[in-house]
Design an enzyme around this catalytic site. Structure first.
Site, PDB file in Angstrom:
ATOM      1  N   SER A 144      39.098  46.329  44.931  1.00  0.00           N
ATOM      2  CA  SER A 144      39.328  45.519  43.734  1.00  0.00           C
ATOM      3  C   SER A 144      40.645  44.771  43.861  1.00  0.00           C
ATOM      4  O   SER A 144      41.553  45.203  44.594  1.00  0.00           O
ATOM      5  CB  SER A 144      39.376  46.415  42.491  1.00  0.00           C
ATOM      6  OG  SER A 144      39.792  45.692  41.347  1.00  0.00           O
ATOM      7  N   TYR A 157      42.711  54.025  37.760  1.00  0.00           N
ATOM      8  CA  TYR A 157      41.780  53.180  38.514  1.00  0.00           C
ATOM      9  C   TYR A 157      42.487  52.445  39.649  1.00  0.00           C
ATOM     10  O   TYR A 157      42.001  52.423  40.787  1.00  0.00           O
ATOM     11  CB  TYR A 157      41.128  52.188  37.559  1.00  0.00           C
ATOM     12  CG  TYR A 157      40.166  51.212  38.187  1.00  0.00           C
ATOM     13  CD1 TYR A 157      38.883  51.600  38.555  1.00  0.00           C
ATOM     14  CD2 TYR A 157      40.537  49.879  38.398  1.00  0.00           C
ATOM     15  CE1 TYR A 157      37.995  50.700  39.115  1.00  0.00           C
ATOM     16  CE2 TYR A 157      39.655  48.970  38.953  1.00  0.00           C
ATOM     17  CZ  TYR A 157      38.386  49.382  39.312  1.00  0.00           C
ATOM     18  OH  TYR A 157      37.506  48.480  39.864  1.00  0.00           O
ATOM     19  N   LYS A 161      41.801  52.418  43.879  1.00  0.00           N
ATOM     20  CA  LYS A 161      41.434  51.249  44.668  1.00  0.00           C
ATOM     21  C   LYS A 161      42.418  51.020  45.811  1.00  0.00           C
ATOM     22  O   LYS A 161      42.028  50.570  46.897  1.00  0.00           O
ATOM     23  CB  LYS A 161      41.321  50.017  43.772  1.00  0.00           C
ATOM     24  CG  LYS A 161      40.130  50.091  42.805  1.00  0.00           C
ATOM     25  CD  LYS A 161      38.816  50.311  43.547  1.00  0.00           C
ATOM     26  CE  LYS A 161      37.615  50.352  42.623  1.00  0.00           C
ATOM     27  NZ  LYS A 161      36.339  50.516  43.350  1.00  0.00           N
TER      28      LYS A 161
END
Length: 254
Positions: A144, A157, A161
């Site tokens: 991402s 999160y 990533k």
């Protein structure tokens, strides 16, 4: 046109969003597909129904990827189904938006297990199958833009990533000698269920659209072409690379 006829592809999180788009993109170009999914049976069935129209074999396996042992069993099921796996797309991921000071151990561990740990062990098993069958495989991890920029409500999160990219770099080194190419695709802000609630704020959505240089947010279908190139036999020399597909968002600081 890229040709995937005769290839067997495994896609995690393949029932919706980016995973769905890539799975159907591969099927359209002739690949047999096997998708994992967490809960939505009807959406997984729709992917299989659409893929079958392209004359390929399509399979689904329901998996809780927050359980690493279940993830391993999924990889073994994929190998049992296909015999030989040529392509792996590590796509499944979750992003429950939450304030940094409210993230519990349980929440952090769930995000970590789904976004990183499951892919570690799935990739380990699938890569071994590629080596045993002397397959010049292709592995793509869906990272991402969040691996490069922070997010106020995404501290768990963004961590995963960045970790996924580190994993990709290392296994690209490990697997290169076997002719297996490994890369990551880094989508920008894509209109999927993962950020549907966040982008329901029209002011926030308009701001994010302005941040891109193309003037719009991405669609899952925008990820298909870059993904398919990296997964194809036409890609003969690109490995260990992070491909950012964000509509120019990261470069636009104005």
């Amino acid at each position: 046109m890229l040709d995937f006829k005769g290839k067997n592809a495994v896609i995690t999180g393949g029932s919706r969003g980016i995973g769905r788009a890539i799975a159907l993109g591969l099927a359209k170009q002739g690949a047999n597909i096997l998708i994992s999914y967490a809960s939505h049976d009807s959406e997984a069935d729709e992917v299989l129904e659409t893929a079958s129209k392209y004359g390929v074999k399509a399979h689904k396996v329901k998996v809780d990827q927050s359980d690493p042992y279940e993830s391993i069993r999924f990889a073994e099921k994929a190998i049992e189904t296909f015999g030989k796996v040529h392509i792996l797309v590590d796509n499944a991921g979750i992003c429950p938006f939450e304030d940094f000071f409210r993230i519990s151990v349980d929440l952090f561990e769930k995000v970590w297990k789904v976004n990183v740990e499951s892919h570690y062990f799935i990739t380990q098993r699938i890569a071994k199958n590629m080596i045993e069958n002397k397959i010049n495989g292709r592995i793509l991890l869906i990272s991402s833009i969040s691996a490069h920029v922070g997010g106020e409500f995404q501290t768990h999160y963004t961590t995963t990533k960045s970790a996924l990219n580190g994993f990709m770099h290392s296994i690209a080194i490990v697997l290169g000698k076997y002719g297996i190419l490994v890369n990551s695709l880094e989508p920008g802000t894509i209109l999927t269920d993962i950020n549907k609630e966040d982008l329901s704020n029209q002011e926030k959505r308009a701001y994010m659209e302005r941040r891109t240089v193309v003037g719009r947010l991405g669609l899952p279908e925008d990820m298909v072409a870059p993904a398919l190139f990296l997964l194809s036999d036409d890609n003969t020399y690109v490995t260990g690379t992070e491909l950012l597909a964000d509509g120019g968002m990261l470069i636009n600081l104005q």
